[in-house]
Design a protein around this motif. Structure first.
Motif, mmCIF file in Angstrom:
data_model
loop_
_atom_site.group_PDB
_atom_site.id
_atom_site.type_symbol
_atom_site.label_atom_id
_atom_site.label_comp_id
_atom_site.label_asym_id
_atom_site.label_seq_id
_atom_site.Cartn_x
_atom_site.Cartn_y
_atom_site.Cartn_z
ATOM 1 N N PRO A 1 -21.431 -7.294 -29.558
ATOM 2 C CA PRO A 1 -20.509 -7.824 -30.239
ATOM 3 C C PRO A 1 -19.804 -7.188 -31.726
ATOM 4 O O PRO A 1 -20.722 -6.011 -32.106
ATOM 5 N N GLU A 2 -18.746 -7.213 -31.974
ATOM 6 C CA GLU A 2 -18.128 -6.427 -33.269
ATOM 7 C C GLU A 2 -19.035 -6.892 -34.658
ATOM 8 O O GLU A 2 -19.411 -7.941 -34.790
ATOM 9 N N ALA A 3 -19.333 -5.706 -35.254
ATOM 10 C CA ALA A 3 -20.263 -6.321 -36.355
ATOM 11 C C ALA A 3 -19.337 -6.773 -37.560
ATOM 12 O O ALA A 3 -19.911 -7.248 -38.382
ATOM 13 N N TRP A 4 -18.120 -6.673 -37.574
ATOM 14 C CA TRP A 4 -17.144 -7.310 -38.408
ATOM 15 C C TRP A 4 -15.809 -7.681 -37.722
ATOM 16 O O TRP A 4 -15.323 -7.208 -36.987
ATOM 17 N N PRO A 5 -15.421 -8.870 -38.229
ATOM 18 C CA PRO A 5 -16.137 -9.996 -39.034
ATOM 19 C C PRO A 5 -17.421 -10.646 -38.437
ATOM 20 O O PRO A 5 -17.520 -10.018 -37.111
ATOM 21 N N SER A 6 -18.228 -11.140 -39.272
ATOM 22 C CA SER A 6 -19.490 -11.464 -38.862
ATOM 23 C C SER A 6 -19.717 -12.301 -37.827
ATOM 24 O O SER A 6 -18.797 -12.905 -37.411
ATOM 25 N N LEU A 7 -20.747 -12.132 -37.031
ATOM 26 C CA LEU A 7 -21.320 -13.071 -35.984
ATOM 27 C C LEU A 7 -21.896 -14.396 -36.634
ATOM 28 O O LEU A 7 -22.427 -14.322 -37.555
ATOM 29 N N PRO A 8 -21.773 -15.469 -35.702
ATOM 30 C CA PRO A 8 -22.727 -16.550 -36.083
ATOM 31 C C PRO A 8 -24.036 -16.161 -36.061
ATOM 32 O O PRO A 8 -24.693 -15.310 -35.734
ATOM 33 N N LEU A 9 -24.992 -17.015 -37.273
ATOM 34 C CA LEU A 9 -26.163 -16.530 -37.525
ATOM 35 C C LEU A 9 -27.126 -16.461 -36.376
ATOM 36 O O LEU A 9 -27.918 -15.426 -36.083
ATOM 37 N N GLU A 10 -26.811 -17.418 -35.266
ATOM 38 C CA GLU A 10 -27.933 -17.478 -34.247
ATOM 39 C C GLU A 10 -27.742 -16.360 -33.356
ATOM 40 O O GLU A 10 -28.529 -15.566 -32.837
ATOM 41 N N ALA A 11 -26.301 -15.982 -33.068
ATOM 42 C CA ALA A 11 -26.014 -14.961 -32.257
ATOM 43 C C ALA A 11 -26.534 -13.389 -32.701
ATOM 44 O O ALA A 11 -27.212 -12.661 -32.148
ATOM 45 N N PHE A 12 -26.440 -13.503 -34.307
ATOM 46 C CA PHE A 12 -26.851 -12.072 -34.908
ATOM 47 C C PHE A 12 -28.468 -12.084 -34.714
ATOM 48 O O PHE A 12 -29.131 -11.214 -34.390
ATOM 49 N N ALA A 13 -28.930 -13.100 -35.051
ATOM 50 C CA ALA A 13 -30.656 -13.379 -34.930
ATOM 51 C C ALA A 13 -31.203 -12.907 -33.578
ATOM 52 O O ALA A 13 -32.227 -12.030 -33.496
ATOM 53 N N THR A 14 -30.453 -13.332 -32.671
ATOM 54 C CA THR A 14 -30.962 -12.888 -31.241
ATOM 55 C C THR A 14 -30.578 -11.363 -30.754
ATOM 56 O O THR A 14 -31.539 -10.811 -30.371
ATOM 57 N N LEU A 15 -29.613 -10.807 -31.577
ATOM 58 C CA LEU A 15 -29.437 -9.347 -31.440
ATOM 59 C C LEU A 15 -30.557 -8.629 -32.048
ATOM 60 O O LEU A 15 -30.997 -7.374 -31.571
ATOM 61 N N ILE A 16 -30.951 -9.104 -33.235
ATOM 62 C CA ILE A 16 -31.858 -8.397 -34.162
ATOM 63 C C ILE A 16 -33.138 -8.468 -33.767
ATOM 64 O O ILE A 16 -34.144 -7.572 -33.945
ATOM 65 N N ASP A 17 -33.513 -9.311 -32.969
ATOM 66 C CA ASP A 17 -34.887 -9.755 -32.658
ATOM 67 C C ASP A 17 -35.566 -8.784 -31.576
ATOM 68 O O ASP A 17 -35.741 -9.291 -30.297
#
Ligand code: ZN
Length: 282
Positions: free
Chosen positions: A136-152
């Protein structure tokens, strides 16, 4: 090296400059530039440019139901010129001549010919391999849950955030700014972060990219200079004082790039090993 903010401002300025212009002819002097052959480039003659937009770090020039998807790689630039390029200009990789005398030109600096373009059906751009494999695009920001899944993931943040398949748009310059903003080590593992750190990282991605785009909107005129006026605070500023705490910024050098960080705030005072040296000593 154009990353999301640089390509965003490029797409916005090009859209303003060439939307509605008609193509007279198109050619690719760089023999390896076009990665597609059907339809041929000269199909574009007589077509109107309907939009210029961005996907990840790639500009997309739309001409009705056909679109040019461009990958700038590290040294490519897409810009519009009032006059046509000399045929001796070896930096020219793709020339889209407009019927008003201007030229939309993909140039690439240096000796490597790596920038490329594809001519696709506009409706098929999202299915192209280069686009379909993007996160997903880094900007504008992702929903927190989706971002947390990517980073984990058990990977260093520095490589994880630059991996376009994980999150699209961040490269070697802005990743340093984002990690410095978050006070996280480039070599922390994504899966090691607690919830608060993940939340901070998500906000930093949004804010750092957003501030860069806002900066470009203010300082960039009708066209983006080849070297965009990047408002970097720490990247490649090793040896200078950290703008927040004053400690001397350190860097880890890789073969063709550098990671800059503040040891006081990001690595608990530790100066990280120089990867270039440790590779030589192996
Ligand atoms: Zn600092």
């Amino acid at each position: 090296m154009p990353e999301l903010p640089e390509v965003e401002i490029t797409a916005r300025r090009l859209d303003r400059a060439v939307r509605g212009a008609t193509v007279e002819s198109a050619l690719a002097p760089g023999m390896v530039t076009m990665k597609t052959f059907d339809p041929p480039l000269d199909t574009l003659a007589g077509r109107e440019i309907t939009a210029v937009r961005r996907i990840g770090k790639m500009p997309v020039v739309e001409l009705g139901d056909l679109a040019l998807l461009v990958h700038l790689m590290s040294a490519g630039r897409l810009a519009v010129f009032d006059k046509r390029a000399s045929l001796r200009d070896r930096a020219s990789r793709l020339l889209v001549r407009l019927d008003d005398g201007r030229e939309l030109r993909l140039r690439e600096f240096g000796t490597q010919q790596r920038a490329w373009a594809k001519l696709l059906a506009t409706g098929a751009v999202e299915e192209d391999e280069a686009v379909a494999t993007l996160g997903p695009e880094a900007w504008p920001s992702l929903p927190l849950e989706a971002f947390a899944t990517l980073i984990d993931r058990p990977r260093h943040l520095h490589s994880l955030l630059r991996d376009q398949r994980t999150i699209a748009g961040i490269g070697r310059s802005w990743v340093d700014e984002i990690l410095w903003e978050t006070e996280l080590s480039p070599f922390r593992q994504g899966s090691d972060l607690d919830e608060a750190a993940v939340a901070r990282l998500r906000i930093a991605c949004e804010q750092v990219l957003d501030r860069a785009i806002t900066h470009y909107e203010e300082v960039v005129g009708d066209s983006v200079p080849d070297k965009a006026p990047m408002p970097l605070k720490v990247h490649a500023r090793q040896g200078e004082p950290c703008p927040r705490c004053g400690a001397t910024l350190e860097a880890v050098f890789f073969r063709d790039y550098v990671t800059t960080y503040c040891p006081a705030e990001q690595t608990g005072g530790r100066v990280l090993k120089d990867r270039r040296l440790s590779r030589l000593l192996k």
